[in-house]
Design a protein around this motif. Structure first.
Motif, short mmCIF file in Angstrom:
data_model
loop_
_atom_site.label_atom_id
_atom_site.label_comp_id
_atom_site.label_asym_id
_atom_site.label_seq_id
_atom_site.Cartn_x
_atom_site.Cartn_y
_atom_site.Cartn_z
N ALA A 1 37.36 0.26 73.26
CA ALA A 1 37.85 -1.11 73.43
C ALA A 1 38.51 -1.31 74.78
N ASP A 2 39.17 -0.28 75.29
CA ASP A 2 39.79 -0.37 76.61
C ASP A 2 38.74 -0.46 77.71
N ALA A 3 37.66 0.28 77.57
CA ALA A 3 36.63 0.32 78.61
C ALA A 3 35.66 -0.86 78.54
N TYR A 4 35.41 -1.37 77.36
CA TYR A 4 34.36 -2.38 77.18
C TYR A 4 34.48 -3.56 78.14
N PRO A 5 35.65 -4.15 78.32
CA PRO A 5 35.74 -5.29 79.26
C PRO A 5 35.46 -4.90 80.71
N ARG A 6 35.65 -3.64 81.07
CA ARG A 6 35.42 -3.18 82.44
C ARG A 6 33.94 -2.89 82.72
N TRP A 7 33.18 -2.62 81.69
CA TRP A 7 31.79 -2.27 81.89
C TRP A 7 30.98 -3.50 82.26
N PRO A 8 30.04 -3.33 83.18
CA PRO A 8 29.23 -4.49 83.58
C PRO A 8 28.26 -4.91 82.47
N LEU A 9 28.09 -6.19 82.34
CA LEU A 9 27.11 -6.74 81.41
C LEU A 9 25.80 -6.90 82.18
N LYS A 10 24.78 -6.17 81.75
CA LYS A 10 23.46 -6.24 82.40
C LYS A 10 22.44 -6.68 81.36
N GLY A 11 22.18 -7.96 81.31
CA GLY A 11 21.26 -8.48 80.31
C GLY A 11 21.84 -8.28 78.92
N ASP A 12 21.10 -7.52 78.11
CA ASP A 12 21.58 -7.26 76.75
C ASP A 12 22.16 -5.85 76.64
N ASN A 13 22.62 -5.31 77.76
CA ASN A 13 23.24 -3.98 77.79
C ASN A 13 24.68 -4.11 78.25
N HIS A 14 25.58 -3.65 77.39
CA HIS A 14 27.00 -3.67 77.74
C HIS A 14 27.62 -2.32 77.36
N GLY A 15 27.00 -1.25 77.83
CA GLY A 15 27.58 0.07 77.65
C GLY A 15 26.97 0.94 76.59
N PHE A 16 25.98 0.42 75.84
CA PHE A 16 25.40 1.20 74.74
C PHE A 16 23.88 1.25 74.79
N SER A 17 23.27 1.03 75.89
CA SER A 17 21.83 1.15 76.17
C SER A 17 21.00 -0.09 75.88
N GLY A 18 21.59 -1.15 75.44
CA GLY A 18 20.89 -2.42 75.35
C GLY A 18 19.95 -2.57 74.18
N ALA A 19 19.41 -3.77 74.06
CA ALA A 19 18.38 -4.14 73.09
C ALA A 19 18.76 -3.73 71.67
N LEU A 20 17.85 -3.05 71.01
CA LEU A 20 18.00 -2.71 69.60
C LEU A 20 19.21 -1.81 69.36
N ASN A 21 19.40 -0.81 70.20
CA ASN A 21 20.55 0.08 70.02
C ASN A 21 21.86 -0.67 70.17
#
Length: 182
Positions: free
Chosen positions: A89-109
């Motif tokens: 939760a601390d890191a999530y706002p700092r991670w860049p949003l790239k399309g449907d990827n916000h730190g967990f590999s995007g899309a379905l995952n």
């Protein structure tokens, strides 16, 4: 009591089975073992550049610890679940949003992880959260809406269905029937 990952009735049934059924006791023993997984040293802080593999493992480990805390009542699992969820939760706002990827590999995952994040919050909130933790966790969960809105596979039945499951998990955990559905 939790209401998203499982209901109070299911909780009572599982606790009863653990007392009476050998395979249920074995399952709880395995959950305890996996929750305390020593093969994953916990960093003090996650990097600003997300490590997708680590983030996925931390989310799974947080879920196992939150569930173990519920089923055993042991504070070691509750404290570890809180620590793991705080890291994310601390890191999530700092991670860049790239399309449907916000730190967990995007899309379905990413959709699967949203579902899991809702479950973790639900389990932890049911045990009571201090206000700073609740605010931190809710901020992360609120930010997942941006990622879900960027689902590039919204016309795909599989991807979109899982995106909806993630939305519902988080909305139910937060008690917000309308998150991302308007």
């Amino acid at each position: 009591r939790p209401h998203v990952f499982y209901t109070p009735e299911q909780h009572a049934r599982i606790k009863g089975m653990v007392k009476k059924v050998p395979w249920a006791r074995a399952g709880l023993a395995l959950l305890r073992e996996k929750a305390l997984s020593p093969d994953l040293p916990l960093p003090a802080r996650l990097d600003d550049k997300p490590d997708v593999s680590l983030n996925n493992r931390l989310a799974g480990l947080a879920l196992r610890n939150a569930l173990a805390a519920h089923l055993t009542g042991e504070t070691q699992f509750h404290e570890r679940a809180l620590r793991l969820f705080r890291l994310l939760a601390d890191a999530y706002p700092r991670w860049p949003l790239k399309g449907d990827n916000h730190g967990f590999s995007g899309a379905l995952n990413e959709s699967h992880i949203h579902m899991i994040l809702g479950w973790i919050y639900d389990l932890l909130a049911a045990m009571g959260l201090e206000e700073p933790d609740d605010r931190l966790f809710r901020t992360m969960l609120d930010l997942t809406e941006q990622t879900m809105d960027n689902n590039t596979h919204w016309t795909c039945g599989n991807h979109n269905s899982w995106s909806l499951v993630g939305r519902l998990s988080i909305a139910l955990a937060l008690g917000d029937r309308f998150i991302g559905l308007i």
